[in-house]
Design a protein around this motif. Structure first.
Motif: not given
Length: 737
Positions: A439, A471-472, A492-493
């Motif tokens: 995370c 970001n994750r 993700v992102d």
């Protein structure tokens, strides 16, 4: 007819000796002084001034003055308290001339006792405390001062909140040993802040955080908290770390059940504009036999604060701990996996650093900046008794927080505050139930709040905007469990859709002692991008409404009484369904919409000192939690409907006795049960604790104490498979210089 009784000279001598031995003071000596508001220097009426470890005391008059007669020569400590102000302990020496004078200043907190209507000034000095919550939320905020924690012999942060209104503590043996909730609001649980700086991932630390390092706790039970933290649903607990006004050193040693040992050494003081605090502590226990419950903890705390004048301060603090803790084995009816695995933290280490400053720009503006960095490194060990295999996991995480609040008084009786919040949290390997799911998130939030006073009427309005960038992220869970979601593909992102919340509040003071408070928050939560239901359509937007309405009565003679109605309602709440679906090779978690709410009444009585010796308290909370099921609203039975706490403190010159009790009505639990087993009964218990403290050597400030926890030896449980250990006894000694 008058009868005269002649008493021999020898008898009079013995009587005089006994009186002096019991009261330990010279009749002619006295203490005179005044009590004032630290911010305005206004005299405070009705403040209780009591000589510690005696029954001697008095209350201040309309000019803030007091006189205590019959005081012994030598050193003594004055305990000064008044509703709406932070309690203080002041040391002084009564000289051979028989009279001592003292001027005492009390710092106002959330509940002012004596508003001055003619000036039109705010009850709070918002420019000096820019992060203070809305006055409309007064009845949903409780402060636990240090003196209360000492009287109740609280050992940890969670202990200090045990007897708060509506507080429920779930004792478990898992990685998070204790969960705290208020008013039926769980999943998520209340957040924590340290010196006003919100902490995203703090749930493992309250059990380890020593109460000795806490100056006071600000418990915001309302889900409409705006200026502290980024959580909007379950409230915030703000930990204010220890401060000293004068030099003091304390040493404590305790021994008790299950070969438990606890030690503490703390020191702090103030030199001109610089104050400092530091402590070292340890705790060790073997726990009940064959329960895998051994623990050993060492912690250190340090703080420095520089406040050259009322317009500026700069402070920094550090908290460090290292601990080995075995995870308590569960017992039936918990699933066998919880009593076949021998787990432990071996070790867990944590470092928390804070830095804060406030600059007041004259009489109309101030700026407060706060930051914190936390680094946690739990090493987890698991031994399976069936396979004879041992596994090890590292679950480190760290976070950076920044809070900036600007307060501006645009014109008389009006203050506008703007705030910015930032949090960056990274768990490279995941942790707890989402281990293996990395995370990395960043959250940004902005707050705008306006307050206006119109005579006895106070009004406020606020707006909050919050947005998170993943970001994750792979920490998907239902009720703190990843069961059924372990194969979900991490995001993700991706920017999440913003969350908005608006607030309206009001307070009206009918008299100086009777007031009405109301606050409402409302907002809309949009589902995050890509969220789907089982029908493969996007869930509906969630609508949130939160309200607190109550009345309070303040009395210098009887204390504070309040009655509050509270409501948290979620229409079309976006909740994980527990199901997953594979789409184009990607595993998705599936959501659903459902209505749910918690509503109830909360009443509380915090007594003033009665006869300068006795201080009782009582609080009672009724909670009705419901959720939609198959188109109808049904009661959520996994939370008690009644939570009641009460206590009685009797303080004398040599002996102090504290009785504490708590009642939780029956409820049901399903977590930790085997699949297919219906929820099992929990709660429905009364717990009573007894604490006796003997001021063995008053002149040397040495105290002996004895604690009897769970007096009636009740094997109650608040989590499936983890009943209380039963009756426990502890004895200790405290020495203060």
């Amino acid at each position: 007819m008058v009868t005269f009784i002649k008493i021999r000279q020898r008898t009079r001598g013995w009587l005089l000796f006994m009186i002096l031995a019991v009261f330990g003071c010279a009749i002619a000596a006295e203490i005179r002084g005044t009590v004032e508001d630290a911010k305005t220097s206004s005299p405070l009426k009705g403040a209780d001034v009591l000589i510690k470890n005696t029954t001697l005391g008095n209350s201040t008059d309309g000019e803030g003055r007091f006189v205590i007669s019959g005081v012994a020569e030598g050193r003594c400590e004055l305990m000064v308290s008044l509703l709406g102000y932070q309690s203080r302990t002041v040391k002084l020496t009564v000289g051979t001339e028989g009279t001592a004078s003292v001027q005492i200043k009390l710092t106002p907190v959330l509940l002012p006792m004596e508003p001055v209507w003619v000036t039109g000034a705010s009850y709070r000095d918002v420019l000096s405390t820019p992060d203070v919550q809305s006055e409309a939320l007064d009845l949903s905020v409780t402060e636990v001062p240090r003196v209360t924690m000492e009287q109740q012999h609280s050992k940890t942060l969670v202990d200090a909140m045990s007897y708060m209104p509506g507080a429920m503590i779930e004792n478990r043996g898992r990685k998070v040993k204790q969960f705290l909730s208020f008013r039926g609001q769980r999943y998520p649980y209340p957040d924590y802040a340290v010196d006003g700086v919100w902490q995203k991932e703090f749930l493992e630390l309250p059990y380890f955080f020593s109460s000795q390092d806490i100056e006071s706790l600000e418990i915001m039970r309302s889900s409409a908290v705006l200026l502290t933290g980024l959580s909007t649903m379950a409230g915030v607990v703000n930990v204010k770390t220890r401060e000293y006004e004068e030099s003091e050193t304390t040493a404590r040693l305790e021994y008790g059940s299950y070969q438990s040992m606890r030690g503490l050494f703390s020191h702090g003081g103030k030199v001109n504009a610089l104050s400092y605090a530091g402590s070292l502590g340890f705790f060790k226990t073997k726990g009940p036999a064959n329960k895998n419950a051994a623990e050993q903890v060492a912690n250190a705390f340090g703080k420095i604060k520089w406040e050259p004048n009322r317009n500026f301060y700069l402070q920094t603090s550090a908290f460090y701990l290292t601990a080995d803790r075995e995870l308590l084995l569960a017992q039936p009816p918990a699933d066998s996996s919880y009593w076949q695995k021998v787990d432990a933290y071996d070790p867990v280490k944590a470092l928390l650093l804070t830095l804060s400053s406030r600059y007041r720009m004259g009489e109309r503006a101030s700026l407060e900046v706060k930051a914190s960095y936390a680094d946690r490194k739990p090493d987890y060990k698991s031994y399976n008794t069936l396979t004879d295999q041992t596994s090890r996991y590292r679950e480190p995480d760290h976070e950076l927080n920044l809070t900036v609040i600007q307060a501006i008084s645009l014109f008389r009786d009006n203050t506008v505050r703007g705030g910015f919040f930032y949090n960056h949290w990274v768990a490279p390997h995941g942790k707890r139930f989402y281990y293996g799911k990395a995370c990395d998130t960043e959250t940004f939030a902005g707050v705008l709040m306006d307050e206006q006073r119109l005579g006895k009427l106070y009004l406020d309005a606020g707006l909050r905007w919050e947005k998170t960038h993943w970001n994750r992220y792979g920490a998907f869970s239902i009720n703190e469990s990843a069961k059924g979601l372990t194969k979900v593909t991490p995001v993700v992102d991706e920017w999440q859709r913003p969350m908005m919340m608006g607030t309206l509040g009001a307070a009206y003071h009918f008299t100086e002692t009777i007031s009405l408070h109301g606050h409402a928050a409302f907002g809309r939560v949009q589902p995050r991008a890509g969220t789907m239901t089982a029908e493969m359509v996007e869930p509906l937007d969630e609508k949130q409404i939160k309200a607190d309405v109550g009345v309070q009565k303040l009395s210098p003679e009887l204390g504070r009484f309040s009655l509050v109605y509270f409501l948290t309602r979620q229409d079309n709440a976006i909740a994980l369904s527990g199901a997953t679906k594979t789409l184009n090779g990607r595993v998705l978690e599936l959501y659903l919409n459902r209505d749910q709410y918690q509503t109830g009444l909360e009443t509380e009585w915090q007594s003033a000192w009665l006869w300068h010796q006795i201080r009782p308290f009582v609080n009672c909370t009724y909670v009705l939690a419901k959720e939609s099921s198959k188109g109808t609203m049904v009661r959520n039975e996994e939370y008690p409907q009644w939570i009641t706490a009460a206590g009685l403190l009797r303080q004398g010159r040599l002996l102090e006795v504290n009785l504490l009790g708590k009642y939780l009505s029956g409820f049901k639990g399903s977590q930790f049960l085997p699949a297919g087993v219906p929820p099992q009964p929990l709660g429905d218990f009364v717990n009573v604790d007894v604490i006796v403290t003997w001021n063995a050597l008053p002149q040397t400030r040495t105290r002996l104490y004895f604690e009897l926890r769970n007096l009636f030896d009740k094997k109650y449980a608040t989590s499936i498979g983890y009943p209380d250990f039963g009756r426990r006894m502890y004895a200790g000694i405290t020495k203060t210089w």
